[in-house]
Design an enzyme around this catalytic site. Sequence first.
Site, short mmCIF file in Angstrom:
data_model
loop_
_atom_site.label_atom_id
_atom_site.label_comp_id
_atom_site.label_asym_id
_atom_site.label_seq_id
_atom_site.Cartn_x
_atom_site.Cartn_y
_atom_site.Cartn_z
N ASP A 10 -36.08 110.72 61.01
CA ASP A 10 -36.89 111.81 60.27
C ASP A 10 -36.96 113.40 60.74
O ASP A 10 -36.55 113.50 62.05
CB ASP A 10 -38.48 111.43 60.15
CG ASP A 10 -39.06 110.68 61.67
OD1 ASP A 10 -38.34 111.01 62.62
OD2 ASP A 10 -40.05 109.92 61.54
N ASP B 173 -51.01 103.99 62.88
CA ASP B 173 -51.39 103.57 61.52
C ASP B 173 -50.39 102.45 61.19
O ASP B 173 -50.19 102.01 60.07
CB ASP B 173 -51.61 104.64 60.67
CG ASP B 173 -50.10 105.54 60.25
OD1 ASP B 173 -49.30 105.15 60.92
OD2 ASP B 173 -50.36 106.49 59.42
N HIS C 267 -47.05 103.20 60.88
CA HIS C 267 -45.98 103.34 60.50
C HIS C 267 -44.77 103.33 61.29
O HIS C 267 -44.53 103.31 62.46
CB HIS C 267 -46.11 104.82 59.87
CG HIS C 267 -46.03 105.82 60.70
ND1 HIS C 267 -46.90 106.99 60.76
CD2 HIS C 267 -45.33 106.18 61.89
CE1 HIS C 267 -46.58 107.90 61.64
NE2 HIS C 267 -45.65 107.33 62.60
N GLU D 108 -45.65 106.20 55.85
CA GLU D 108 -47.10 106.14 56.01
C GLU D 108 -47.60 104.87 55.39
O GLU D 108 -47.03 104.47 54.45
CB GLU D 108 -47.82 107.54 55.55
CG GLU D 108 -47.24 108.87 56.32
CD GLU D 108 -47.77 108.56 57.85
OE1 GLU D 108 -48.15 107.59 58.32
OE2 GLU D 108 -48.00 109.72 58.45
#
Length: 260
Positions: free
Chosen positions: A67, A136, A138, A143
Amino acid sequence: MEVVIYRTYEEMSQAAAREIAEVLYAKPNAVLGMATGSTPLGVYRELVRMHKEEGLDFSQVTTFNLDEYVGLSPRHDQSYHYFMHENFFKHVNIPPQHIYIPSGTTNNYKAFCEWYERRIKECGGIDVQILGIGSDGHIAFNEPGSSLMSRTRLKTLARQTIDDNARFFKKREDVPIYAITMGVGTILEARHCLLLANGKKKAQAIAQAVEGPVTAMITASALHLHPSVMVYVDEEAASELKMREYYRWIQENKPGAPRS
Ligand code: GLP
């Protein structure tokens, strides 16, 4: 999914680096999937050491990063281009033309994402994908709520991710809101995945990813749909795993297990 608990971050990083080195010994032109964040830094350090001291050769290796932040130039000190160059690429001998990182500055994101997916395929697919995990749950920047079949695309970051990553920027407002990320579906096509996590802050995400249901709300849980995943964690990141004694038991008994 196989979980291995290490006493320390260093031991975890060394084991992961050894695993990558084994792939390179068997296949010198392997395609590696690279991750950023603080978690894989120890692996990169160890791979650099192996390159310098043991001659681990990267001259035929190709890499694809997971990413990149949208809007940061490759020279920005918080861009993932800069991170990878400083922490890994400038210390090893991967030919620059073999290094692929999503562009955070293209003027056509859709076309870029399609090209990135195509390049991965043209290069033979990813042999080993290194992964960290967000608090979270991910993987890459997929997400909560991301489709488990998603491909490389533009993604709006969750507030929690922006808060988590604000520590690297001068102020919270400087953290980009968008990123370009490989999808969960893209990641699941890698031949082997190596998920790494250390520290208390990752304990809950790891417990949810490893022992919770497969859900788009914890995209790391999608790794259960993959046939070849190693999860390397330190004691702290393992602290909320209910089955951790079983994972240890498996490791202790591995050497004696019948081989096919
Ligand atoms: C970012 C990256 C993820 C990484 C996560 C965790 O969100 N996109 O790939 O896994 O950070 O980062 P750290 O390892 O610094 O905790």
